[in-house]
Design a protein around this motif. Structure first.
Motif, mmCIF file in Angstrom:
data_model
loop_
_atom_site.group_PDB
_atom_site.id
_atom_site.type_symbol
_atom_site.label_atom_id
_atom_site.label_comp_id
_atom_site.label_asym_id
_atom_site.label_seq_id
_atom_site.Cartn_x
_atom_site.Cartn_y
_atom_site.Cartn_z
ATOM 1 N N LEU A 6 0.906 -1.094 -0.448
ATOM 2 C CA LEU A 6 -0.230 0.160 0.070
ATOM 3 C C LEU A 6 0.728 1.640 -0.092
ATOM 4 O O LEU A 6 1.685 0.962 0.226
ATOM 5 C CB LEU A 6 -0.916 0.111 1.103
ATOM 6 C CG LEU A 6 -1.984 1.594 1.232
ATOM 7 C CD1 LEU A 6 -2.721 1.668 0.082
ATOM 8 C CD2 LEU A 6 -2.823 1.211 2.772
ATOM 9 N N GLU A 7 0.906 2.706 -1.418
ATOM 10 C CA GLU A 7 1.278 3.389 -1.199
ATOM 11 C C GLU A 7 0.456 4.624 -1.377
ATOM 12 O O GLU A 7 -0.269 4.653 -2.173
ATOM 13 C CB GLU A 7 2.265 3.086 -2.687
ATOM 14 C CG GLU A 7 2.976 1.987 -2.471
ATOM 15 C CD GLU A 7 4.385 2.181 -3.534
ATOM 16 O OE1 GLU A 7 5.420 1.408 -3.597
ATOM 17 O OE2 GLU A 7 3.478 2.174 -4.657
ATOM 18 N N LYS A 35 8.614 14.318 -4.429
ATOM 19 C CA LYS A 35 9.230 13.535 -4.963
ATOM 20 C C LYS A 35 8.786 12.010 -5.023
ATOM 21 O O LYS A 35 8.622 11.091 -3.871
ATOM 22 C CB LYS A 35 11.019 13.472 -5.080
ATOM 23 C CG LYS A 35 11.302 14.787 -4.519
ATOM 24 C CD LYS A 35 13.081 14.794 -4.175
ATOM 25 C CE LYS A 35 13.272 13.540 -2.674
ATOM 26 N NZ LYS A 35 14.553 13.936 -2.582
ATOM 27 N N SER A 36 8.899 11.594 -6.039
ATOM 28 C CA SER A 36 8.351 9.701 -6.273
ATOM 29 C C SER A 36 8.731 8.642 -5.211
ATOM 30 O O SER A 36 8.440 7.697 -5.426
ATOM 31 C CB SER A 36 8.824 9.181 -7.442
ATOM 32 O OG SER A 36 9.759 8.940 -8.076
ATOM 33 N N ASP A 37 10.281 9.090 -4.722
ATOM 34 C CA ASP A 37 11.024 8.124 -3.966
ATOM 35 C C ASP A 37 10.347 8.176 -2.008
ATOM 36 O O ASP A 37 10.922 8.221 -1.471
ATOM 37 C CB ASP A 37 12.364 8.059 -3.758
ATOM 38 C CG ASP A 37 12.903 9.715 -4.137
ATOM 39 O OD1 ASP A 37 12.218 10.452 -3.310
ATOM 40 O OD2 ASP A 37 14.688 9.224 -3.478
ATOM 41 N N THR A 38 9.122 9.382 -2.377
ATOM 42 C CA THR A 38 9.213 9.356 -0.111
ATOM 43 C C THR A 38 6.811 9.132 -0.750
ATOM 44 O O THR A 38 6.812 9.476 -2.041
ATOM 45 C CB THR A 38 9.355 10.963 -0.526
ATOM 46 O OG1 THR A 38 8.752 11.421 -1.313
ATOM 47 C CG2 THR A 38 10.841 11.400 -0.084
ATOM 48 N N GLU A 50 8.058 4.085 8.404
ATOM 49 C CA GLU A 50 8.153 5.048 8.315
ATOM 50 C C GLU A 50 8.999 5.803 7.401
ATOM 51 O O GLU A 50 9.577 6.915 7.433
ATOM 52 C CB GLU A 50 7.679 5.253 9.933
ATOM 53 C CG GLU A 50 7.990 6.885 10.279
ATOM 54 C CD GLU A 50 7.537 7.457 11.648
ATOM 55 O OE1 GLU A 50 7.844 8.047 12.343
ATOM 56 O OE2 GLU A 50 6.266 7.731 11.659
ATOM 57 N N ASN A 51 10.487 5.137 7.849
ATOM 58 C CA ASN A 51 11.803 5.717 6.875
ATOM 59 C C ASN A 51 11.546 5.249 5.540
ATOM 60 O O ASN A 51 12.155 6.356 4.931
ATOM 61 C CB ASN A 51 12.748 4.168 7.231
ATOM 62 C CG ASN A 51 12.075 3.561 6.517
ATOM 63 O OD1 ASN A 51 10.912 2.637 6.516
ATOM 64 N ND2 ASN A 51 13.553 2.481 5.835
ATOM 65 N N TYR A 52 10.832 5.183 4.922
ATOM 66 C CA TYR A 52 10.298 5.720 3.572
ATOM 67 C C TYR A 52 9.047 6.932 3.625
ATOM 68 O O TYR A 52 8.768 7.134 2.407
ATOM 69 C CB TYR A 52 9.336 4.721 2.650
ATOM 70 C CG TYR A 52 10.255 3.062 2.515
ATOM 71 C CD1 TYR A 52 11.588 3.825 1.502
ATOM 72 C CD2 TYR A 52 9.441 1.972 2.731
ATOM 73 C CE1 TYR A 52 11.933 2.404 1.590
ATOM 74 C CE2 TYR A 52 10.764 0.813 3.015
ATOM 75 C CZ TYR A 52 11.802 1.083 2.500
ATOM 76 O OH TYR A 52 12.876 0.297 1.559
ATOM 77 N N GLN A 53 8.385 7.252 4.451
ATOM 78 C CA GLN A 53 8.181 8.970 3.964
ATOM 79 C C GLN A 53 7.973 9.884 4.227
ATOM 80 O O GLN A 53 9.567 10.289 4.698
ATOM 81 C CB GLN A 53 6.988 9.025 5.544
ATOM 82 C CG GLN A 53 5.665 7.677 6.278
ATOM 83 C CD GLN A 53 4.951 8.077 7.560
ATOM 84 O OE1 GLN A 53 5.884 7.769 8.191
ATOM 85 N NE2 GLN A 53 3.703 8.325 7.139
#
Length: 140
Positions: free
Chosen positions: A23-24, A31-34, A46-49
């Motif tokens: 789920l994203e 930015k697409s990587d966050t 949470e580290n990808y948020q």
């Protein structure tokens, strides 16, 4: 409509009975990587948020019962205004399917965006903070 400091619900629905693999939640201007929210392997990461959303977003129902993958955005401000997108990758009887929906803040209704809309119906609702902007202007 929400006021600054209130919580807002971003609604999204996966078909019932599907196993949610990924789920994203994203906001189009980031930015697409966050991510606004990232969930994989049965837990949030949470580290990808994006730093702006850390500690402010959680699943409405952590069990995602009946495919409810809606999230609560806490303590909203005018800077939360934007286009939000919910992308779900599920495993079902058809195999692995990815679905994406998004809405713009100035639209009424929903629009498709990218991804494969291959199975079931996915509902996504954008946070509408236009009311916050209006109430802020009234305060000035």
């Amino acid at each position: 409509k929400v006021r600054p400091g209130e919580d807002s619900l971003l609604q999204c629905q996966s078909p019932r009975g599907d196993v949610i693999i990924l789920l994203e939640w994203r906001r189009s201007d980031l930015k697409s990587d966050t991510y606004v929210f990232f969930f994989r392997n049965q837990r949030p990461y949470e580290n990808y948020q994006h730093k702006f959303f850390k500690g402010r977003v959680e699943l409405r129902d952590p069990t995602m019962k009946d495919g409810d993958v809606s999230v609560i955005l806490k303590n909203v401000s005018t800077s939360d205004t934007g286009t939000y997108e919910c992308e779900i990758t599920v495993r079902n009887t058809e195999g692995v399917v990815t679905e994406t929906k998004h809405s713009r803040k100035d639209e009424i209704g929903r629009r498709h965006h990218g991804g494969l809309v291959a199975f079931g119906l996915l509902l996504a609702v954008i946070i509408v903070v236009v009311a916050v902007v209006i109430s802020k202007k009234k305060e000035e």
